[in-house]
Scaffold this motif. Structure first.
Motif, short mmCIF file in Angstrom:
data_model
loop_
_atom_site.label_atom_id
_atom_site.label_comp_id
_atom_site.label_asym_id
_atom_site.label_seq_id
_atom_site.Cartn_x
_atom_site.Cartn_y
_atom_site.Cartn_z
N LYS A 237 6.88 12.41 7.88
CA LYS A 237 8.13 11.70 8.12
C LYS A 237 7.86 10.26 8.55
N LEU A 238 6.91 10.08 9.46
CA LEU A 238 6.55 8.73 9.91
C LEU A 238 5.89 7.94 8.78
N PHE A 239 5.04 8.60 8.02
CA PHE A 239 4.35 7.96 6.89
C PHE A 239 5.37 7.39 5.89
N TYR A 240 6.28 8.22 5.42
CA TYR A 240 7.20 7.80 4.36
C TYR A 240 8.29 6.86 4.86
N SER A 241 8.53 6.84 6.17
CA SER A 241 9.55 5.93 6.70
C SER A 241 8.99 4.58 7.11
N SER A 242 7.66 4.40 7.02
CA SER A 242 7.06 3.14 7.44
C SER A 242 7.40 2.02 6.44
N PRO A 243 7.59 0.79 6.90
CA PRO A 243 7.92 -0.32 6.00
C PRO A 243 6.88 -0.53 4.91
N GLN A 244 5.60 -0.31 5.23
CA GLN A 244 4.55 -0.52 4.23
C GLN A 244 4.68 0.47 3.07
N ILE A 245 4.95 1.72 3.38
CA ILE A 245 5.09 2.71 2.31
C ILE A 245 6.37 2.46 1.51
N LYS A 246 7.43 2.06 2.18
CA LYS A 246 8.65 1.70 1.46
C LYS A 246 8.41 0.52 0.53
N ASP A 247 7.55 -0.41 0.95
CA ASP A 247 7.19 -1.54 0.08
C ASP A 247 6.51 -1.06 -1.19
N ILE A 248 5.64 -0.05 -1.06
CA ILE A 248 4.96 0.49 -2.24
C ILE A 248 5.98 1.06 -3.23
N ILE A 249 6.86 1.88 -2.71
CA ILE A 249 7.85 2.52 -3.57
C ILE A 249 8.73 1.49 -4.27
N GLU A 250 9.08 0.44 -3.54
CA GLU A 250 9.99 -0.57 -4.08
C GLU A 250 9.30 -1.58 -5.00
N LYS A 251 8.04 -1.95 -4.66
CA LYS A 251 7.46 -3.14 -5.29
C LYS A 251 6.16 -2.94 -6.07
N ALA A 252 5.39 -1.91 -5.76
CA ALA A 252 4.01 -1.87 -6.27
C ALA A 252 3.89 -1.49 -7.74
N ASN A 253 4.87 -0.73 -8.26
CA ASN A 253 4.86 -0.37 -9.68
C ASN A 253 3.54 0.30 -10.07
N MET A 254 3.11 1.25 -9.25
CA MET A 254 1.79 1.87 -9.44
C MET A 254 1.68 2.63 -10.76
N LYS A 255 2.76 3.25 -11.20
CA LYS A 255 2.70 4.06 -12.41
C LYS A 255 2.38 3.23 -13.64
N ASN A 256 2.75 1.95 -13.63
CA ASN A 256 2.60 1.12 -14.82
C ASN A 256 1.42 0.16 -14.76
N ARG A 257 0.58 0.31 -13.76
CA ARG A 257 -0.59 -0.56 -13.65
C ARG A 257 -1.77 0.01 -14.43
N LYS A 258 -2.61 -0.89 -14.93
CA LYS A 258 -3.86 -0.50 -15.56
C LYS A 258 -4.85 -0.16 -14.44
N VAL A 259 -5.39 1.07 -14.47
CA VAL A 259 -6.19 1.57 -13.35
C VAL A 259 -7.66 1.66 -13.73
N PHE A 260 -8.52 1.21 -12.81
CA PHE A 260 -9.96 1.34 -12.95
C PHE A 260 -10.49 2.17 -11.77
N TYR A 261 -11.18 3.26 -12.06
CA TYR A 261 -11.68 4.17 -11.03
C TYR A 261 -13.12 3.82 -10.67
N LEU A 262 -13.40 3.77 -9.37
CA LEU A 262 -14.73 3.44 -8.87
C LEU A 262 -15.28 4.60 -8.04
N ASP A 263 -16.61 4.65 -7.96
CA ASP A 263 -17.27 5.59 -7.06
C ASP A 263 -17.34 4.98 -5.66
N ASN A 264 -17.36 5.84 -4.66
CA ASN A 264 -17.58 5.39 -3.29
C ASN A 264 -18.83 6.05 -2.74
N PRO A 265 -19.98 5.41 -2.90
CA PRO A 265 -21.23 6.02 -2.43
C PRO A 265 -21.38 6.03 -0.91
#
Length: 285
Positions: A237-265
């Protein structure tokens, strides 16, 4: 006799009040003007509300580097700090292995000079992306991840300098966790900055609270508190109500971005990747 009883009652009340106050332990932290600080402090307070031990969280606002913060925790002047995790950090400090941003810190989009969007529109492959220069904090865990994947990194000690350097085209982009850049750009209206529109890199990068290895009681209390908050739904509840997460939902357009996956060693083998409730799928945004 009545006066004597009243005096005794007042003494006992004062003694009990003093004892209760003495039982409250003060935890010292410093947010170093970290944009993730307000959210993290709220998450820590949520965890503390779910445990029996009473703590008071005292947060300072001195402009410490990450190295200085680590030093202050190491010498006992601070009790708690937060940062992206790596095996090196976990070797030195005790992590509370609950990723506070549910893995979103490893979903990276870029702050750029707003005149340079066309340069990023031409990126089609990971090799294309690696031809650019990226700015990062000298001691950040993400810096090691990007370097291990062959990126050209310009490293600086002070977080605030990175905005002026990308504005001045000292490097091409400043990668940020997907929940971070919109607020950061808004805080620098005097600079020629924008959030890049079409690209994203993804790797596993948990963002944890850490304490001293000598403070296992606090580590256990925080872990219990976070897990209870996850179980009763108040964490999400706190996570999804935070302004930063709301910014993602409103502005980041994650579904339509070209994604590059990296390893984290640098990722610890103890990272709780099997606990699905601790992570979000970027496609859900």
């Amino acid at each position: 006799m009545r006066t004597s009883k009243l005096a005794c009652f007042i003494f006992l009340f004062a003694f009990c009040s003093y004892t209760q106050a003495a039982d409250v332990k003060t935890l010292k932290a410093n947010d170093s003007n970290d944009p993730n600080g307000p959210y993290t402090v709220n998450m820590i307070k949520l965890a503390l509300e779910h445990i029996d031990t009473k703590y008071n969280l005292d947060v300072g606002h001195e402009n410490f580097t990450q190295a200085r913060t680590n030093e202050e925790v190491g010498n006992g002047k601070l009790d708690i700090f937060w940062t992206s995790s790596s095996q090196d950090v976990e070797n030195e400090f005790q992590p509370i292995r609950i990723p506070l941003f549910k893995g979103l810190l490893g979903c990276r989009i870029f702050i750029i000079n707003k005149n340079n969007q066309a340069k990023f529109d031409q990126i089609n492959t990971l090799e294309d992306l690696k031809k650019l220069k990226f700015g990062q904090g000298r001691t950040w865990g993400d810096t090691k991840v990007l370097e291990a994947n062959g990126f050209n990194i310009v490293k600086v000690s002070k977080y605030e300098n990175l905005f002026y350097m990308v504005d001045g085209e000292r490097f091409d982009a400043f990668p940020r966790g997907v929940h971070e850049p919109f607020e950061e750009v808004a805080k620098h209206p005097n600079l020629n900055l924008a959030v890049e529109k079409g690209l994203m890199i993804i790797y596993r990068m948990p963002f944890y609270v850490f304490v001293s290895k000598n403070n296992q009681k606090l580590a256990k209390d925080l872990e219990d508190g976070f897990n209870k908050a996850i179980a009763d739904g108040s964490f999400d509840k706190l996570f999804y109500s935070s302004p930063q997460i709301k910014d993602i939902i409103e502005k980041a357009n994650m579904k339509n971005r070209k994604v590059f996956y990296l390893d984290n060693p640098t990722l610890s083998k103890e990272t709780p990747l099997n606990r699905k409730e601790l992570w979000v799928d970027p496609k859900d945004f």
